[in-house]
Write a protein that holds these residues in place. Structure first.
Motif, PDB file in Angstrom:
ATOM      1  N   LEU A  14       0.807  -1.212   0.000  1.00  0.00           N
ATOM      2  CA  LEU A  14       0.000   0.000   0.000  1.00  0.00           C
ATOM      3  C   LEU A  14       0.843   1.267   0.000  1.00  0.00           C
ATOM      4  CD1 LEU A  14      -2.782  -1.000   2.571  1.00  0.00           C
ATOM      5  CD2 LEU A  14      -2.904  -1.057   0.074  1.00  0.00           C
ATOM      6  N   LYS A  15       2.169   1.103   0.151  1.00  0.00           N
ATOM      7  CA  LYS A  15       3.087   2.249   0.193  1.00  0.00           C
ATOM      8  C   LYS A  15       2.696   3.233   1.286  1.00  0.00           C
ATOM      9  CE  LYS A  15       4.306   1.904  -4.695  1.00  0.00           C
ATOM     10  NZ  LYS A  15       4.408   2.595  -6.004  1.00  0.00           N
ATOM     11  N   VAL A  16       2.448   2.683   2.475  1.00  0.00           N
ATOM     12  CA  VAL A  16       2.106   3.528   3.620  1.00  0.00           C
ATOM     13  C   VAL A  16       3.339   4.314   4.033  1.00  0.00           C
ATOM     14  CG1 VAL A  16       1.260   3.559   5.988  1.00  0.00           C
ATOM     15  CG2 VAL A  16       0.367   1.874   4.370  1.00  0.00           C
ATOM     16  N   PRO A  17       3.277   5.655   4.066  1.00  0.00           N
ATOM     17  CA  PRO A  17       4.470   6.443   4.403  1.00  0.00           C
ATOM     18  C   PRO A  17       4.835   6.293   5.868  1.00  0.00           C
ATOM     19  CG  PRO A  17       2.557   7.865   4.178  1.00  0.00           C
ATOM     20  CD  PRO A  17       2.120   6.496   3.745  1.00  0.00           C
ATOM     21  N   PRO A  18       6.097   6.536   6.213  1.00  0.00           N
ATOM     22  CA  PRO A  18       6.508   6.453   7.620  1.00  0.00           C
ATOM     23  C   PRO A  18       5.977   7.635   8.412  1.00  0.00           C
ATOM     24  CG  PRO A  18       8.323   7.236   6.268  1.00  0.00           C
ATOM     25  CD  PRO A  18       7.207   6.869   5.319  1.00  0.00           C
ATOM     26  N   GLU A  19       6.450   7.755   9.633  1.00  0.00           N
ATOM     27  CA  GLU A  19       6.018   8.858  10.497  1.00  0.00           C
ATOM     28  C   GLU A  19       6.289  10.202   9.832  1.00  0.00           C
ATOM     29  OE1 GLU A  19       6.999  10.678  14.963  1.00  0.00           O
ATOM     30  OE2 GLU A  19       7.784   8.739  14.317  1.00  0.00           O
ATOM     31  N   PRO A  20       5.308  11.102   9.816  1.00  0.00           N
ATOM     32  CA  PRO A  20       5.505  12.384   9.129  1.00  0.00           C
ATOM     33  C   PRO A  20       6.472  13.288   9.875  1.00  0.00           C
ATOM     34  CG  PRO A  20       3.410  12.381  10.284  1.00  0.00           C
ATOM     35  CD  PRO A  20       3.965  10.984  10.409  1.00  0.00           C
ATOM     36  N   GLU A  21       7.022  14.258   9.147  1.00  0.00           N
ATOM     37  CA  GLU A  21       7.865  15.266   9.765  1.00  0.00           C
ATOM     38  C   GLU A  21       6.982  16.223  10.571  1.00  0.00           C
ATOM     39  OE1 GLU A  21      11.136  15.586   9.806  1.00  0.00           O
ATOM     40  OE2 GLU A  21      11.408  13.738   8.646  1.00  0.00           O
ATOM     41  N   PRO A  22       7.483  16.740  11.683  1.00  0.00           N
ATOM     42  CA  PRO A  22       6.688  17.706  12.452  1.00  0.00           C
ATOM     43  C   PRO A  22       6.414  18.955  11.622  1.00  0.00           C
ATOM     44  CG  PRO A  22       8.537  16.860  13.744  1.00  0.00           C
ATOM     45  CD  PRO A  22       8.758  16.405  12.340  1.00  0.00           C
ATOM     46  N   PRO A  23       5.284  19.615  11.863  1.00  0.00           N
ATOM     47  CA  PRO A  23       4.991  20.853  11.129  1.00  0.00           C
ATOM     48  C   PRO A  23       5.902  21.990  11.589  1.00  0.00           C
ATOM     49  CG  PRO A  23       3.352  20.489  12.822  1.00  0.00           C
ATOM     50  CD  PRO A  23       4.221  19.269  12.811  1.00  0.00           C
ATOM     51  N   LEU A  24       5.722  23.157  10.969  1.00  0.00           N
ATOM     52  CA  LEU A  24       6.537  24.318  11.285  1.00  0.00           C
ATOM     53  C   LEU A  24       6.382  24.707  12.749  1.00  0.00           C
ATOM     54  CD1 LEU A  24       8.386  26.466   9.954  1.00  0.00           C
ATOM     55  CD2 LEU A  24       6.344  27.880   9.677  1.00  0.00           C
ATOM     56  N   GLY A  25       7.518  24.955  13.409  1.00  0.00           N
ATOM     57  CA  GLY A  25       7.494  25.339  14.810  1.00  0.00           C
ATOM     58  C   GLY A  25       8.829  25.076  15.461  1.00  0.00           C
ATOM     59  N   SER A  26       8.945  25.451  16.714  1.00  0.00           N
ATOM     60  CA  SER A  26      10.180  25.215  17.452  1.00  0.00           C
ATOM     61  C   SER A  26      10.365  23.726  17.704  1.00  0.00           C
ATOM     62  CB  SER A  26      10.154  25.975  18.780  1.00  0.00           C
ATOM     63  OG  SER A  26       9.935  27.356  18.563  1.00  0.00           O
ATOM     64  N   PRO A  27      11.582  23.193  17.493  1.00  0.00           N
ATOM     65  CA  PRO A  27      11.785  21.741  17.678  1.00  0.00           C
ATOM     66  C   PRO A  27      11.401  21.253  19.072  1.00  0.00           C
ATOM     67  CG  PRO A  27      13.652  22.740  16.547  1.00  0.00           C
ATOM     68  CD  PRO A  27      12.788  23.865  17.008  1.00  0.00           C
ATOM     69  N   GLY A  28      11.672  22.046  20.082  1.00  0.00           N
ATOM     70  CA  GLY A  28      11.378  21.611  21.439  1.00  0.00           C
ATOM     71  C   GLY A  28       9.915  21.651  21.803  1.00  0.00           C
ATOM     72  N   SER A  29       9.075  22.199  20.921  1.00  0.00           N
ATOM     73  CA  SER A  29       7.647  22.334  21.239  1.00  0.00           C
ATOM     74  C   SER A  29       6.798  21.212  20.660  1.00  0.00           C
ATOM     75  CB  SER A  29       7.130  23.673  20.705  1.00  0.00           C
ATOM     76  OG  SER A  29       7.178  23.699  19.288  1.00  0.00           O
ATOM     77  N   VAL A  30       7.397  20.237  19.982  1.00  0.00           N
ATOM     78  CA  VAL A  30       6.631  19.191  19.299  1.00  0.00           C
ATOM     79  C   VAL A  30       5.985  18.258  20.321  1.00  0.00           C
ATOM     80  CG1 VAL A  30       6.732  17.292  17.650  1.00  0.00           C
ATOM     81  CG2 VAL A  30       8.166  19.304  17.317  1.00  0.00           C
TER      82      VAL A  30
END
Length: 254
Positions: A14-30
């Protein structure tokens, strides 16, 4: 959840993609959230009900075939009836583990990410849907919970951004229309919808208090206020003007 060979085969097919990249924002706030275990149980109950309905339909169909029923005035021979019975039972048995695994994977491959400026939602297997929303565009947050969801301790958090229009009774029942609406996103099957809602609201207020708008646009700089003249300066200027007027009058009189 440990992935077995069949799971890896299906996700690769099914070509399921891996975990998505975090959206725009500070890295420590994810912050990353996932559907609650109760959501899998909820989907599993719906799957069981669907399978029971399929079994009932299959039994009724086989009973008609065994009775030599005629379709469109065309009699079905005993051999054809037996073949149809075998095919029907075989298809049901084949789809049983596959459909169960699809329910499991749909629960597993569901991502909800929040940063200090935006959020990202990804869901779906056959059709992967991903939405990224900035807090500057969010207009409404609402929690939805049906009676069956209440039994499993889960609910859905709906996020609506500008351009999504107002919700109507007809739209709330049309899941396909909402799935295609890129202005609406759901944190489906979570057991902490209030916590997620308060987190988003808190970060929205933080953006408003800091004077930041859309993170994709440069922040507006406050213009320095024009200097206001001091009262004492005005009085001194008036005295000077009065003295000059008196000197001019005296010169004209001389």
């Amino acid at each position: 959840m440990a992935e077995g060979p069949l799971t890896r085969l299906i996700t690769r097919f099914l070509k399921v993609p891996p975990e998505p990249e975090p959206p725009l924002g500070s890295p420590g706030s994810v912050r990353v959230f996932n559907a609650a275990p109760g959501y899998f149980q909820y989907r599993l109950v719906k799957w069981v009900v669907g399978q029971v309905g399929t079994v009932i339909g299959l039994v009724v169909g086989l009973a008609f075939l065994a009775g030599g029923v005629e379709f469109a005035a065309i009699p079905i021979g005993q051999d054809v009836a037996v073949l149809l019975e075998v095919v029907g039972i075989g298809l049901f048995l084949v789809q049983l583990p596959l459909s169960f695994l699809m329910v499991r994977l749909d629960y597993r491959y569901r991502w909800y990410m929040i940063t200090d400026t935006s959020l990202r939602i990804r869901e779906g297997l056959l059709s992967v849907r991903e939405r990224t929303m900035t807090f500057a565009n969010i207009q409404n947050l609402s929690i939805k919970q049906g009676p069956i969801q209440r039994l499993f301790g889960i609910s859905d958090l709906q996020v609506r951004t500008a351009g999504g229009g107002s919700e109507t009774a007809g739209e709330s029942k049309n899941e396909l229309a909402e799935a295609m609406n890129m202005h609406i996103g759901y944190f489906r099957g979570v057991d902490n919808a209030e916590e997620i809602r308060d987190l988003i609201l808190g970060r929205m207020r933080g953006l408003k208090d800091s004077g930041l708008g859309d993170p994709d646009e440069p922040a507006h700089q406050e213009q320095p206020a024009a200097a206001q003249p001091d009262g004492r300066d005005l009085e001194a200027a008036a005295r000077e003007l009065l003295a000059e007027a008196r000197a001019l009058r005296a010169a004209m009189g001389a």
